[in-house]
Design a protein around this motif. Structure first.
Motif, PDB file in Angstrom:
ATOM      1  N   LEU A  49       3.082  -1.865  -7.961  1.00 53.82           N
ATOM      2  CA  LEU A  49       3.502  -3.242  -7.718  1.00 53.82           C
ATOM      3  C   LEU A  49       3.958  -3.419  -6.271  1.00 53.82           C
ATOM      4  N   ARG A  50       4.681  -2.445  -5.738  1.00 58.87           N
ATOM      5  CA  ARG A  50       5.073  -2.511  -4.335  1.00 58.87           C
ATOM      6  C   ARG A  50       3.865  -2.482  -3.413  1.00 58.87           C
ATOM      7  N   GLU A  51       2.864  -1.683  -3.773  1.00 57.51           N
ATOM      8  CA  GLU A  51       1.648  -1.613  -2.971  1.00 57.51           C
ATOM      9  C   GLU A  51       0.930  -2.963  -2.957  1.00 57.51           C
ATOM     10  N   VAL A  52       0.849  -3.588  -4.127  1.00 58.63           N
ATOM     11  CA  VAL A  52       0.207  -4.902  -4.200  1.00 58.63           C
ATOM     12  C   VAL A  52       0.984  -5.924  -3.383  1.00 58.63           C
ATOM     13  N   SER A  53       2.311  -5.926  -3.522  1.00 58.74           N
ATOM     14  CA  SER A  53       3.127  -6.892  -2.781  1.00 58.74           C
ATOM     15  C   SER A  53       3.030  -6.641  -1.285  1.00 58.74           C
ATOM     16  N   TRP A  54       2.908  -5.384  -0.868  1.00 60.50           N
ATOM     17  CA  TRP A  54       2.752  -5.066   0.552  1.00 60.50           C
ATOM     18  C   TRP A  54       1.430  -5.614   1.084  1.00 60.50           C
ATOM     19  N   ARG A  55       0.370  -5.489   0.268  1.00 65.19           N
ATOM     20  CA  ARG A  55      -0.920  -6.003   0.700  1.00 65.19           C
ATOM     21  C   ARG A  55      -0.952  -7.525   0.693  1.00 65.19           C
ATOM     22  N   VAL A  56      -0.168  -8.155  -0.183  1.00 59.06           N
ATOM     23  CA  VAL A  56      -0.109  -9.615  -0.174  1.00 59.06           C
ATOM     24  C   VAL A  56       0.572 -10.093   1.101  1.00 59.06           C
ATOM     25  N   TYR A  57       1.722  -9.540   1.436  1.00 52.63           N
ATOM     26  CA  TYR A  57       2.418  -9.907   2.668  1.00 52.63           C
ATOM     27  C   TYR A  57       3.525  -8.886   2.916  1.00 52.63           C
ATOM     28  N   PRO A  58       3.412  -8.070   3.955  1.00 50.96           N
ATOM     29  CA  PRO A  58       4.442  -7.059   4.221  1.00 50.96           C
ATOM     30  C   PRO A  58       5.727  -7.698   4.732  1.00 50.96           C
ATOM     31  N   ALA A  79       0.068   2.288  10.079  1.00 52.69           N
ATOM     32  CA  ALA A  79      -0.419   3.571  10.592  1.00 52.69           C
ATOM     33  C   ALA A  79       0.211   4.743   9.844  1.00 52.69           C
ATOM     34  N   GLU A  80       1.493   4.635   9.513  1.00 48.38           N
ATOM     35  CA  GLU A  80       2.167   5.719   8.801  1.00 48.38           C
ATOM     36  C   GLU A  80       1.631   5.881   7.381  1.00 48.38           C
ATOM     37  N   ARG A  81       1.224   4.781   6.746  1.00 52.35           N
ATOM     38  CA  ARG A  81       0.745   4.839   5.366  1.00 52.35           C
ATOM     39  C   ARG A  81      -0.732   5.211   5.283  1.00 52.35           C
ATOM     40  N   SER A  82      -1.412   5.281   6.412  1.00 51.19           N
ATOM     41  CA  SER A  82      -2.844   5.573   6.406  1.00 51.19           C
ATOM     42  C   SER A  82      -3.104   7.045   6.099  1.00 51.19           C
ATOM     43  N   GLU A 134      -7.281  -4.390   6.584  1.00 47.97           N
ATOM     44  CA  GLU A 134      -8.539  -4.313   5.834  1.00 47.97           C
ATOM     45  C   GLU A 134      -9.536  -3.390   6.526  1.00 47.97           C
ATOM     46  N   ALA A 135      -9.544  -3.406   7.874  1.00 50.51           N
ATOM     47  CA  ALA A 135     -10.448  -2.514   8.606  1.00 50.51           C
ATOM     48  C   ALA A 135     -10.076  -1.057   8.372  1.00 50.51           C
ATOM     49  N   VAL A 136      -8.781  -0.754   8.371  1.00 46.00           N
ATOM     50  CA  VAL A 136      -8.345   0.624   8.099  1.00 46.00           C
ATOM     51  C   VAL A 136      -8.705   1.019   6.668  1.00 46.00           C
ATOM     52  N   THR A 137      -8.503   0.116   5.721  1.00 47.89           N
ATOM     53  CA  THR A 137      -8.846   0.413   4.318  1.00 47.89           C
ATOM     54  C   THR A 137     -10.335   0.690   4.168  1.00 47.89           C
ATOM     55  N   ASN A 138     -11.176  -0.133   4.792  1.00 47.32           N
ATOM     56  CA  ASN A 138     -12.626   0.090   4.729  1.00 47.32           C
ATOM     57  C   ASN A 138     -13.015   1.415   5.362  1.00 47.32           C
ATOM     58  N   THR A 139     -12.357   1.751   6.468  1.00 48.51           N
ATOM     59  CA  THR A 139     -12.667   3.022   7.141  1.00 48.51           C
ATOM     60  C   THR A 139     -12.329   4.205   6.248  1.00 48.51           C
ATOM     61  N   ILE A 140     -11.165   4.172   5.616  1.00 51.43           N
ATOM     62  CA  ILE A 140     -10.755   5.275   4.744  1.00 51.43           C
ATOM     63  C   ILE A 140     -11.698   5.411   3.558  1.00 51.43           C
ATOM     64  N   LYS A 141     -12.144   4.277   3.000  1.00 52.13           N
ATOM     65  CA  LYS A 141     -12.983   4.309   1.814  1.00 52.13           C
ATOM     66  C   LYS A 141     -14.419   4.720   2.101  1.00 52.13           C
ATOM     67  N   HIS A 142     -14.994   4.252   3.219  1.00 48.75           N
ATOM     68  CA  HIS A 142     -16.439   4.346   3.397  1.00 48.75           C
ATOM     69  C   HIS A 142     -16.903   5.107   4.629  1.00 48.75           C
ATOM     70  N   ILE A 146     -10.208  -2.477  16.259  1.00 49.87           N
ATOM     71  CA  ILE A 146     -10.058  -1.292  15.419  1.00 49.87           C
ATOM     72  C   ILE A 146     -11.314  -0.450  15.580  1.00 49.87           C
ATOM     73  N   THR A 147     -11.154   0.776  16.039  1.00 48.26           N
ATOM     74  CA  THR A 147     -12.274   1.684  16.310  1.00 48.26           C
ATOM     75  C   THR A 147     -12.108   2.950  15.485  1.00 48.26           C
ATOM     76  N   ASP A 148     -13.200   3.419  14.877  1.00 51.77           N
ATOM     77  CA  ASP A 148     -13.154   4.688  14.164  1.00 51.77           C
ATOM     78  C   ASP A 148     -14.365   5.527  14.551  1.00 51.77           C
ATOM     79  N   ASP A 149     -14.260   6.828  14.336  1.00 53.64           N
ATOM     80  CA  ASP A 149     -15.340   7.757  14.679  1.00 53.64           C
ATOM     81  C   ASP A 149     -16.145   8.142  13.444  1.00 53.64           C
TER      82      ASP A 149
END
Length: 383
Positions: free
Chosen positions: A250-259, A275-278, A306-314, A335-338
């Motif tokens: 629930l905290r994760e959902v609320s964080w994604r709704v608005y930190p 960055a710390e939660r990534s 959302e860009a960080v989430t997509n990077t971690i997932k895919h 946002i840049t990833d390798d």
């Protein structure tokens, strides 16, 4: 060593602009003769209408050239008389561009001849043996001529663009029409972004919190029916653990709704928490002398999140770089990833970001060639 994406984009832009300038230099010859003989024909009243119509056809061709190769959007609502007036300085600039291209070709041919003479051991322009300073002076003068040629091409392209803007710049009516179209698009994007956010929250609640609560209810029910006190105690322990996990979800959902950190502390602390939660190492750079408006901070944060989430997932990346900086009257987040690349702006997550950025009158781009790197950029006005 791979060429950076920004360098590739710049080189493509330069090559496209050079090609557009070369086409303009070619059409300037026809425009010169048209202006010459058309100006004479204007003395005959019966010929004025067809002359102005021809001038408008030539000007429309130039307008489309500038739009295609230079990205200059100009209005179409101009008269034939104004088009004729435009062609007079336009053919001069085009012939100037043709002269610059001619000098470049002449210089390139001379460079080949001089290079051949130097390799043959002869002094440039003669049959005498080459001295030690001949290659040095040739390289220095050659570099100077290349620099002057490039400056000439850039200057001609700038004149071409500004001339078209002064003659064909959007009228007030065209500006109003474009703004109405932009507002209609933004409204649709806002509605779609809100609907997409609602669907995402519902999905997170259904797949996470709701499943935890169902499991918690089942454990408590089994504990009530258990006859063995030890077994009931074990079930209650599991139920307690499940309630803790449901609370975390629930905290994760609320964080994604608005930190909360975004509202209380601003964008920089919120991005630091992101960055710390990534699960992938994140390098963060924030250069914002003044705090942007709250609405812009929210969009910037969710683009990064959302860009960080997509990077971690895919993306199977090992490093993510987040840069947020002020650029004049705008805020740019990159946002840049390798990772493996291949991300598409039309994808589910990225298309939602594009709608969110468009709703704030911003610009959103994705550069993700196969093999990486992936660069997600959003530029948001904050006037």
């Amino acid at each position: 060593m791979p060429v950076p994406a920004a360098t590739r984009r710049y080189l493509r832009k330069m090559l496209r602009g050079t090609l557009g300038l070369a086409i303009g230099a070619t059409t300037a010859v026809a425009e010169f003769f048209y202006v010459l003989f058309g100006g004479i024909a204007l003395a005959v009243p019966a010929l004025r209408r067809p002359v102005f119509s021809g001038a408008r056809a030539l000007s429309e061709m130039e307008r489309q050239r500038l739009e295609r190769y230079f990205g200059a959007e100009n209005a179409k609502d101009y008269t034939g008389r104004r088009a004729m007036a435009y062609l007079v300085p336009r053919c001069v600039i085009g012939l100037l561009s043709a002269g610059i291209f001619g000098l470049i070709l002449f210089g390139a041919g001379s460079g080949v001849v001089i290079g051949y003479q130097l390799l043959s051991g002869r002094s440039p322009g003669g049959d005498a043996p080459a001295d030690w300073y001949d290659p040095v002076t040739t390289v220095i003068f050659g570099a100077l001529l290349i620099f002057l040629s490039l400056q000439g091409l850039i200057g001609a392209a700038t004149l071409d663009h500004k001339l078209a803007m002064s003659f064909f710049g959007p009228s007030k009516k065209e500006q109003l029409r474009r703004r109405v179209s932009e507002l209609a698009t933004s409204r649709a994007e806002v509605v779609e972004a809100v609907n997409g956010e609602r669907r995402r929250i519902e999905r997170d609640l259904h797949d996470g919190v709701q499943q935890r609560l169902v499991a918690l209810g089942m454990l408590l029910g089994r504990a009530r029916r258990a006859g063995d006190p030890d077994h009931a105690s074990e079930l209650l322990r599991q139920a307690h653990e499940e309630s803790q996990r449901a609370l975390e979800d629930l905290r994760e959902v609320s964080w994604r709704v608005y930190p909360i950190a975004l509202d209380s502390d601003g964008l920089h602390p919120a991005l630091e928490a992101l960055a710390e939660r990534s699960g992938v190492p994140v390098r963060l750079r924030v250069d914002l002398p003044e705090r942007p408006p709250a609405a812009i901070e929210t969009v910037v944060y969710f683009v990064a999140s959302e860009a960080v989430t997509n990077t971690i997932k895919h993306a199977a990346a090992t490093r993510i770089d987040i840069e947020a900086e002020r650029d004049g009257n705008s805020v740019r987040v990159r946002i840049t990833d390798d990772g493996t690349g291949g991300a598409r702006a039309s994808g589910g997550g990225l298309s939602g970001l594009a709608r969110r950025v468009a709703a704030a009158d911003g610009a959103f781009t994705v550069d993700s060639p196969l093999g990486g790197p992936t660069v997600v950029t959003a530029v948001l006005p904050c006037e």
